[in-house]
Design an enzyme around this catalytic site. Structure first.
Site, PDB file in Angstrom:
ATOM      1  CD  GLU A  89      69.126-112.118   4.114  1.00 21.95           C
ATOM      2  OE1 GLU A  89      68.057-113.701   5.003  1.00 21.95           O
ATOM      3  OE2 GLU A  89      68.470-111.273   4.062  1.00 21.95           O
TER       4      GLU A  89
ATOM      5  CD  GLU B 202      65.050-114.390   1.513  1.00 25.56           C
ATOM      6  OE1 GLU B 202      64.854-115.041   1.426  1.00 25.56           O
ATOM      7  OE2 GLU B 202      66.684-114.532   2.080  1.00 25.56           O
TER       8      GLU B 202
END
Ligand code: BMA
Length: 358
Positions: free
Chosen positions: A288, A181
């Site tokens: 995710e 991320e």
């Protein structure tokens, strides 16, 4: 003549048998087949160590209580291993992780590993993200104190992953997904604390340390958060030589009202990951995903399933079912309003759980 025929037969068998030579090769090959199977394997973080109403029991899993099956993929997090803590940042003992990886591997499942390391400069947590707290430039410069610290920290994850062994003593292959991320700004390695080159250096440094230690059981996953263009997706990509899986971390927010936004991101980012994975001979995955609390009761079969089933992904992972953090669960447990929707998702021929990938 007979001997000659046998030699030819042996030769043919050798050529058609698996080309895998390391545990990582075997997992890469397996994930490739999963991706081509037309089914997306389902995974959850910490699925077998705690759930909504329990913690630390053996052989327990919210997904199993609802579907009768284990997830195909289990994720584990190494945050705090770097500071020699016996438990990770969510209180899971590293020895328990080692045991669960072995158990899930023996069941025929796939293990993935994430890492939320502390901040090596402040020793605060992974979210200690102010640029003045995160001198990534110094971290990736050999000879500096910070580079030394980070080298040791990465080395500890390499040693741990290299120490994951099955009953026969063979290394168990895992997907490792560090520095995730990074297109966001909530971790100290986010895009706001480094140049693209410095971020790529973080990866290079990580791979070099694993390679120097001869760790051969890692499949490497790259996982930007939500992005909207191919340029953004690849701006900090460390390179095809370092990455095996083109991932994406895309969460849904804001209940029913947020569904369109979620679908927008899915339909923008997944085509990039899928198309480029195909072109580059890589694997695509939704590394995710999830809707915290699953506040939309039909979310699994009416939102997520149609959203992802058109994409050839090897797997999807949702985050954890916390017994302590308020409203922090991503898979319905017994009695949750989204239970039926999850069972429909489980029964779909587009999804794969443990029984389907064994
Ligand atoms: C976050 C939350 C935190 C947790 C962290 C690492 O998304 O679940 O509670 O500590 O992941 O697992």
């Amino acid at each position: 003549m007979k001997k000659f025929a046998t030699i030819i037969l042996l030769g043919v068998a050798a050529c058609t048998a698996s080309m895998a030579s390391t545990p990582a090769d075997a997992l890469r090959e397996r994930l490739g087949k999963m991706q081509d199977s037309g089914k997306i394997a389902f995974g959850q973080h910490d699925a077998t160590v705690y759930g909504r109403y329990w913690a630390w029991d053996n052989d327990r899993c919210d997904i199993k209580e609802v579907t009768g099956d284990y997830p195909a993929v289990c994720n584990w997090d190494l945050g705090w291993l770097e500071i020699d803590s016996p438990i990770n940042l969510d209180s899971v003992p590293f020895e328990r992780i080692r045991r669960e990886v072995r158990l899930h591997n023996a069941r025929g499942g796939v293990n993935t590993v994430s890492w939320h390391p502390q901040n090596p400069f402040t020793l605060g947590n992974a979210w200690d993200k102010a640029p003045e707290h995160a001198p990534v430039a110094e971290m990736v410069t050999p000879g500096t104190e910070l580079n030394n610290t980070l080298t040791q920290w990465i080395g500890k994850t390499a040693d741990f992953i290299g120490s994951l062994r099955d009953e026969q003593g063979n290394r168990i292959p895992v997907v490792f997904r560090p520095w995730h991320e990074h297109t966001g700004t909530w971790f100290w390695w986010g895009q706001h604390t480094s140049t693209p080159e410095q971020y790529k250096q973080l990866w290079k440094m990580t791979r070099d340390i694993f390679d120097q230690k001869g760790i051969d059981n890692v499949v490497w996953a790259y996982s930007p958060d939500k992005v909207t263009t191919e340029e953004e997706y690849f701006e900090r990509y460390p390179g095809d030589d370092l990455i095996d899986i083109l991932g994406a971390d895309i969460y849904a927010f804001n209940g029913e009202e947020g569904i369109d936004t979620f679908l927008g991101y899915i339909n923008t980012e997944l085509p990039i990951a899928v198309r480029e994975a195909k072109k580059r001979g890589k694997i695509a995955a939704l590394t995710e995903c999830g809707l915290e609390g699953i506040t939309v009761p039909y979310w699994y079969d009416k939102v997520l399933l149609p959203a992802i089933s058109q994409y050839p992904l090897a797997y999807i992972t949702v985050w954890r079912n916390s017994p302590t953090k308020p409203n922090h669960w991503y898979v319905p447990f017994k009695g949750h309003p989204a239970e039926e929707s999850f069972v429909n998702f489980y029964n779909s021929d587009k999804t794969a759980f443990l029984k389907d990938i064994k």
